[in-house]
Design an enzyme around this catalytic site. Structure first.
Site, PDB file in Angstrom:
ATOM      1  N   ASP A 103       0.883  -1.182   0.000  1.00 28.87           N
ATOM      2  CA  ASP A 103       0.000   0.000   0.000  1.00 28.87           C
ATOM      3  C   ASP A 103       0.909   1.216   0.000  1.00 28.87           C
ATOM      4  O   ASP A 103       2.129   1.109   0.188  1.00 28.87           O
ATOM      5  CB  ASP A 103      -0.894  -0.004   1.250  1.00 28.87           C
ATOM      6  CG  ASP A 103      -1.808   1.222   1.318  1.00 28.87           C
ATOM      7  OD1 ASP A 103      -2.388   1.601   0.283  1.00 28.87           O
ATOM      8  OD2 ASP A 103      -1.926   1.824   2.404  1.00 28.87           O
ATOM      9  N   SER A 104       0.305   2.385  -0.166  1.00 32.91           N
ATOM     10  CA  SER A 104       1.085   3.623  -0.105  1.00 32.91           C
ATOM     11  C   SER A 104       1.608   3.881   1.312  1.00 32.91           C
ATOM     12  O   SER A 104       2.623   4.529   1.488  1.00 32.91           O
ATOM     13  CB  SER A 104       0.205   4.793  -0.536  1.00 32.91           C
ATOM     14  OG  SER A 104      -0.927   4.864   0.307  1.00 32.91           O
ATOM     15  N   CYS A 131      -4.398  -1.676  -1.730  1.00 31.21           N
ATOM     16  CA  CYS A 131      -4.602  -0.251  -1.966  1.00 31.21           C
ATOM     17  C   CYS A 131      -5.645  -0.130  -3.067  1.00 31.21           C
ATOM     18  O   CYS A 131      -5.463  -0.675  -4.168  1.00 31.21           O
ATOM     19  CB  CYS A 131      -3.272   0.363  -2.421  1.00 31.21           C
ATOM     20  SG  CYS A 131      -3.412   2.064  -2.979  1.00 31.21           S
ATOM     21  N   THR A 134      -6.539   2.559  -4.642  1.00 28.06           N
ATOM     22  CA  THR A 134      -6.105   3.455  -5.718  1.00 28.06           C
ATOM     23  C   THR A 134      -5.267   2.675  -6.735  1.00 28.06           C
ATOM     24  O   THR A 134      -5.502   2.754  -7.944  1.00 28.06           O
ATOM     25  CB  THR A 134      -5.287   4.622  -5.118  1.00 28.06           C
ATOM     26  OG1 THR A 134      -6.043   5.198  -4.035  1.00 28.06           O
ATOM     27  CG2 THR A 134      -4.994   5.678  -6.148  1.00 28.06           C
ATOM     28  N   GLU A 158      -3.007   8.800   8.554  1.00 33.96           N
ATOM     29  CA  GLU A 158      -1.546   8.665   8.628  1.00 33.96           C
ATOM     30  C   GLU A 158      -0.990   9.428   9.833  1.00 33.96           C
ATOM     31  O   GLU A 158       0.038   9.075  10.389  1.00 33.96           O
ATOM     32  CB  GLU A 158      -0.883   9.153   7.327  1.00 33.96           C
ATOM     33  CG  GLU A 158      -1.104   8.244   6.114  1.00 33.96           C
ATOM     34  CD  GLU A 158      -0.209   6.996   6.081  1.00 33.96           C
ATOM     35  OE1 GLU A 158       0.913   7.049   6.604  1.00 33.96           O
ATOM     36  OE2 GLU A 158      -0.662   5.961   5.545  1.00 33.96           O
ATOM     37  N   CYS A 203     -11.132   2.455   0.439  1.00 36.78           N
ATOM     38  CA  CYS A 203      -9.732   2.814   0.644  1.00 36.78           C
ATOM     39  C   CYS A 203      -9.302   1.986   1.846  1.00 36.78           C
ATOM     40  O   CYS A 203     -10.028   1.938   2.860  1.00 36.78           O
ATOM     41  CB  CYS A 203      -9.611   4.308   0.946  1.00 36.78           C
ATOM     42  SG  CYS A 203      -7.948   4.804   1.470  1.00 36.78           S
ATOM     43  N   THR A 204      -8.155   1.336   1.738  1.00 35.74           N
ATOM     44  CA  THR A 204      -7.766   0.424   2.823  1.00 35.74           C
ATOM     45  C   THR A 204      -7.382   1.164   4.100  1.00 35.74           C
ATOM     46  O   THR A 204      -7.238   0.548   5.150  1.00 35.74           O
ATOM     47  CB  THR A 204      -6.620  -0.501   2.375  1.00 35.74           C
ATOM     48  OG1 THR A 204      -5.567   0.305   1.836  1.00 35.74           O
ATOM     49  CG2 THR A 204      -7.093  -1.489   1.334  1.00 35.74           C
ATOM     50  N   HIS A 205      -7.224   2.476   4.027  1.00 37.01           N
ATOM     51  CA  HIS A 205      -7.003   3.238   5.261  1.00 37.01           C
ATOM     52  C   HIS A 205      -8.305   3.334   6.085  1.00 37.01           C
ATOM     53  O   HIS A 205      -8.254   3.462   7.308  1.00 37.01           O
ATOM     54  CB  HIS A 205      -6.558   4.674   4.943  1.00 37.01           C
ATOM     55  CG  HIS A 205      -5.109   4.815   4.585  1.00 37.01           C
ATOM     56  ND1 HIS A 205      -4.567   4.325   3.429  1.00 37.01           N
ATOM     57  CD2 HIS A 205      -4.082   5.432   5.244  1.00 37.01           C
ATOM     58  CE1 HIS A 205      -3.272   4.631   3.383  1.00 37.01           C
ATOM     59  NE2 HIS A 205      -2.958   5.304   4.473  1.00 37.01           N
TER      60      HIS A 205
END
Ligand code: DGL
Length: 274
Positions: free
Chosen positions: A17-18, A80, A82, A159, A191-193
């Site tokens: 992921d990012s 992710c 995106t 984050e 979104c995985t966040h």
């Protein structure tokens, strides 16, 4: 081209992921597949991906996938949304191991969950602009209505570790209110966040709305893939979670351990790209 096969049972599942969002997928993978080694790459040097072009996200995704393959991963889980929306369709077949994204499993779960036929999707700007969820849901059932909204402020708040904070709650309310007024009965956390905000989202949406967590559904898809290749399943009794970050990240360990209960065997910084 024939379908790529997994390499060896004891090889790690590669996940990327990012940033920290993909750890929500790791937490679900741990629950579903407690014997598997996991190698996670968080592209913390270049987070967020959500406002970047398809070309850039595809380049980043290739670089990270190359790294995972060179580290011996037996499959690549693109944790992710995106990258799943913008890169997976064009790069998946270039790898010698299977690549699984989060999008199709999430879309299928939303179609299954809705009763009223009104589905809401939240995600990054790039995911929503790609209309990937809308298309995936409509491929499964063209009669469903899909209302999608980009929530660009959420990833930076997550984050920063502001998971239980009044600012985050106010931002969520602003994003979600219009969809709730339209009467959705299912909300895709695209979104995985976002599963890290599940509690706050649940308190705003109430208990009547089904929350579809892309992390959970992606882990189920990985479990299915391994079940169909039983010789590739690991029987390791103390599997490792190794993490590579592309830059140092202060909040990373805290969120991984405190919010997701993950225990990490090693964490290192590895430079990727130019
Ligand atoms: N967690 C990612 C997603 O699922 C990326 C968020 C970002 O980097 O903007 O879309």
């Amino acid at each position: 081209m024939s379908a790529p096969s997994l390499s060896s049972p004891s090889a790690p599942i590669g996940v990327f992921d990012s940033g920290i969002g993909g750890l929500t997928v790791v937490a679900e993978l741990r629950r579903a597949l407690p014997h598997e080694q996991i190698l996670y790459v968080g592209d913390t040097a270049r987070v967020p991906y959500g406002g970047k072009s398809a070309e850039t996200v595809t380049r980043y995704s290739r670089e990270i996938s190359d790294l995972l393959v060179s580290e011996g991963a037996k499959m690549i889980v693109v944790a992710c949304n995106t990258a799943s929306a913008l890169a997976v369709p064009s790069i998946a077949l270039d790898y010698p191991v299977p690549m699984i994204g989060v999008l199709e499993p999430g879309a299928a779960a939303a179609v299954k969950a809705t009763r009223s036929g009104k589905i809401g999707v939240i995600g990054t700007r790039a995911t929503i602009a790609s209309e990937a969820y809308k298309k995936a849901i409509r491929r499964l059932n063209p009669l469903l209505s899909v209302d999608a909204i980009a929530c660009p402020l959420l990833v930076p708040l997550i984050e920063e570790g502001l998971l239980h904070d009044e600012i985050t709650e106010a931002v969520l309310r602003r994003y979600l209110s219009p969809m709730l007024e339209k009467g959705i009965d299912t909300l895709v956390l695209g979104c995985t966040h976002y599963p890290l905000l599940k509690q706050a989202i649940r308190s705003i949406c109430g208990s009547d709305i089904a929350l579809v967590d892309s992390a959970e559904n992606c882990a189920l898809a990985v479990q299915e893939l391994l079940k169909s290749n039983p010789s590739e399943e690991s029987a390791d009794s103390s599997p490792r979670l190794d993490i590579l970050l592309t830059d140092s990240s202060e909040g990373f360990l805290r969120i991984a351990e405190k919010s997701l209960g993950l225990s990490i065997e090693s964490l290192a910084v590895r430079r990727v790209g130019n």
